[in-house]
Scaffold this active site. Structure first.
Site, PDB file in Angstrom:
ATOM      1  N   SER A  83       0.813  -1.215   0.000  1.00 49.13           N
ATOM      2  CA  SER A  83       0.000   0.000   0.000  1.00 49.13           C
ATOM      3  C   SER A  83       0.848   1.268   0.000  1.00 49.13           C
ATOM      4  O   SER A  83       1.617   1.514  -0.912  1.00 49.13           O
ATOM      5  CB  SER A  83      -0.952  -0.036   1.197  1.00 49.13           C
ATOM      6  N   ASP A 327      -6.102   2.501  -3.151  1.00 50.20           N
ATOM      7  CA  ASP A 327      -7.336   2.309  -2.393  1.00 50.20           C
ATOM      8  C   ASP A 327      -7.654   3.519  -1.508  1.00 50.20           C
ATOM      9  O   ASP A 327      -8.638   3.502  -0.775  1.00 50.20           O
ATOM     10  CB  ASP A 327      -7.301   1.020  -1.564  1.00 50.20           C
ATOM     11  N   SER A 584      -2.813   1.511  22.605  1.00 55.00           N
ATOM     12  CA  SER A 584      -2.263   1.002  21.354  1.00 55.00           C
ATOM     13  C   SER A 584      -2.502  -0.499  21.274  1.00 55.00           C
ATOM     14  O   SER A 584      -2.564  -1.194  22.290  1.00 55.00           O
ATOM     15  CB  SER A 584      -0.762   1.295  21.286  1.00 55.00           C
ATOM     16  N   GLY A 585      -2.612  -1.009  20.053  1.00 56.98           N
ATOM     17  CA  GLY A 585      -2.778  -2.448  19.882  1.00 56.98           C
ATOM     18  C   GLY A 585      -1.470  -3.198  19.840  1.00 56.98           C
ATOM     19  O   GLY A 585      -1.462  -4.431  19.864  1.00 56.98           O
TER      20      GLY A 585
END
Length: 632
Positions: A83, A327, A584-585
């Site tokens: 990306s 995208d 945060s993850g």
């Protein structure tokens, strides 16, 4: 160009074994002994430095085949792309049979496959049935070799592989969806035989765009639209990525319509000037949607183009930036900032991000649905709304609720969450993240309403009837707008068509509302798990004292704004200061977001939120402070 189709007569498990041995899971250099690296599933797959990708893609090829088998042979997809990341990175994006992302439980299985060869080696069964995997790739120098590994591994496992070559990520998602038309029985999909190739898809988008633009002529005939509009040219920054391969094809299609149409159509269709094509410069470096949105500045133009013939103002008047796999899209322009009162001065960059796109699209849809409802009562009962996250600017939310008067749902951060909320909560669900990724989803009630509209309005001979014009516009939108995922190319045409039909410029669009200044930051803590939030991450659930303290800080800032504003009338007339925190993850930090009437106030509110997190959540290190030192 049609895709290459590989149909194995039978599985070749010895070849698969050789691939697993040739591309083993690498050892973790930070640990002693035989410990392997641990790969983590991200938003839509895996993304790392390209040298780490071969073992991942081999295992994900097998995983995709297993997923297809579990869906009774429904095709799924793999895109090799990273990306908006730099050229040195690459990744695997997985698309499920509906063209969307994997269900959460299958994300866990994908992680197991990436990290444990026992999952791969025990996956094959004699009754696997049909397995079909679509494959696509971006323009990175290492993407071709990685996509070839996907083909080899999936074919050795016994899957049929359809290799589309260099395509955008949204194209690959759409090809998967089109291979499973029963997933969207009401949608007007391109192709007629359960498959869709690139030219069909691009022709569908461009043809729908032209049809939408053509409805302006009916307004002209009715005397409600001007005939003296000027032609417009859009500069498209392709981030030196795969989107740049599609723009020349799109321009050729637009030219065909210009040659076949009348004088008014030739002037009505946007002229696209594509810059930053593959090979013009480094991928995503100082260009593209990610750079423009995060840095709030114009992209570098690496391409050689005829600036003298097109006019220098094109660089600053109407620009769209795509990201590396097309995208995401954002729009921008530069407005002249007067200096010393003489009108010459520095340029002032203006960004129209996903929040602005959501407002524009919602405004258009509400207007057309309302016009249609004058003749088709069913249109009044459509549930149309916008899905945002907590990071959406408060001014956009305020405008949607109070000016457009549409419903707004707040979803958990992440495209998979906003997409599912748009699908589940609305008949017409609009979502655009601030980064420019988004789409519009049309549900069964929308298609049922459109069928009723056709039954009601077809007998009416007058094409200039306002309800008929609205029906003609609304009926082409599912063909123009990607129903699988956000698509920068289709969104580009949607935005341009709406601006043209409304007669708006970018400054007019930008003037709908003014963004509240905001500040983001983070606080390091011993354990991020001490903070829990509600489902959409707008409020902290624990520790209990934290949200109470944040509420007090926001109330204090609102009181300050009331005292300072000479124009203050009522709380309901302006967006309120806002702050939220979320863990945060991936690391032991807590993320801070604050917005207020001025940048200074946003900095003060963010600093206060950071101080509260540090104090109540066992912060480590210094307390972050933003902007100039000040207190509530």
């Amino acid at each position: 160009m049609k895709p290459c189709i590989y149909e194995p007569k039978q599985p070749n498990l010895s070849e698969l074994q050789r691939l697993l041995e040739r591309y083993p899971i690498p050892k973790d250099p930070t640990k002693h002994g035989t410990a392997s690296l641990s790969f983590s599933y991200g938003t839509a797959g895996f993304r790392y430095h390209h040298t780490l990708l071969p073992p991942i893609v081999v295992r994900m090829a097998v995983f995709a085949a297993v997923r297809s088998s579990a869906l009774n042979g429904e095709p799924v997809g793999i895109t090799i792309t990273a990306s908006h990341n730099p050229e040195c990175d690459n990744g695997v994006k997985l698309s499920d049979a509906d063209g969307g992302m994997l269900p959460l439980e299958w994300e866990d299985q994908a992680t197991d496959f990436a990290n444990d060869d026992r999952c791969v080696l025990t996956a094959w069964r004699p009754n696997m049935g049909t397995m079909v995997v679509h494959v696509g790739r971006d323009t990175r120098t290492h993407s071709l070799a990685l996509s070839q590994l996907v083909v080899r591994a999936a074919v050795s496992f016994g899957a049929v592989v359809i290799d589309h070559g260099c395509v955008t990520t949204p194209q690959l998602h759409y090809f998967v969806l089109r291979s499973n038309p029963h997933r969207m029985p009401n949608a007007l999909l391109c192709g007629s035989s359960g498959c869709c190739f690139e030219n069909e898809y691009l022709e569908s988008i461009v043809g729908s765009y032209v049809t939408l633009i053509a409805t302006k002529e009916y307004e002209r005939v009715a005397g409600v639209a001007s005939h003296n509009e000027t032609s417009r040219t859009m500069l498209v920054d392709c981030a030196c990525g795969v989107g740049g391969l599609k723009l020349p094809k799109i321009n050729a299609m637009l030219q065909c319509f210009r040659e076949k149409g009348g004088i008014w159509l030739r002037e009505s269709l946007v002229r696209l000037v594509a810059v930053n094509l593959p090979g013009d410069g480094p991928l995503n470096e100082r260009c593209g949607a990610e750079f423009v949105q995060k840095q709030q500045t114009s992209p570098i133009v690496y391409s050689e183009w005829e600036e003298e013939n097109l006019g220098k103002s094109l660089l600053t008047s109407y620009v769209a930036s795509l990201d590396g796999d097309a995208d995401r899209i954002v729009f921008h322009y530069n407005r002249a900032k007067a200096v010393n009162g003489n009108g010459d001065g520095s340029s002032n960059f203006v960004l129209l991000d996903g929040d602005k796109i959501a407002v524009l699209v919602s405004s258009f849809l509400q207007e057309e649905i309302q016009a249609l409802s004058s003749e088709v009562a069913e249109a009044r009962y459509l549930k149309c709304g916008v899905v945002q996250t907590a990071y959406a600017n408060g001014s956009s939310t305020f405008y949607l609720k109070n000016t457009i008067k549409t419903q707004v749902a707040i979803a958990k951060t992440g495209v998979k969450h906003v997409h599912s909320t748009a699908h589940d909560h609305f008949d017409v669900g609009i979502y655009f993240e601030a980064n420019g990724h988004g789409t519009v989803l049309f549900g069964p009630k929308y298609y049922a309403m459109m069928a009723k509209a056709e039954e009601t309005l077809l007998p009416i001979k007058c094409r200039t009837n306002r309800a008929t014009i609205a029906w003609q516009r609304l009926r082409v939108l599912p063909r123009l707008i990607n129903q699988a995922v956000g698509d920068a190319l289709s969104d580009l045409f949607l935005v341009d068509a709406i601006l043209y039909l409304k007669g708006w410029s970018l400054p007019t669009w930008n003037g709908l509302y003014k963004d509240m200044p905001s500040r983001q930051g983070k606080v390091r803590v011993k354990d991020r798990n001490v903070i829990r939030t509600n489902d959409n991450e707008t409020r902290a659930v624990s520790p209990p004292a934290l949200q109470r303290a944040l509420d007090d800080a926001m109330t204090c800032m609102a009181e300050k704004d009331r005292r300072a504003s000479v124009d203050y009338v009522d709380d309901a007339m302006i967006p309120r200061p806002r702050a939220f925190v979320r863990p945060s993850g991936t690391e032991d930090v807590v993320r801070i977001y604050a917005e207020a009437a001025t940048q200074r106030d946003a900095d003060v509110l963010a600093s206060e939120a950071a101080s509260l997190v540090h104090k109540l959540c066992d912060g480590t290190g210094p307390i972050p402070s933003f902007g100039k030192q000040s207190k509530l």
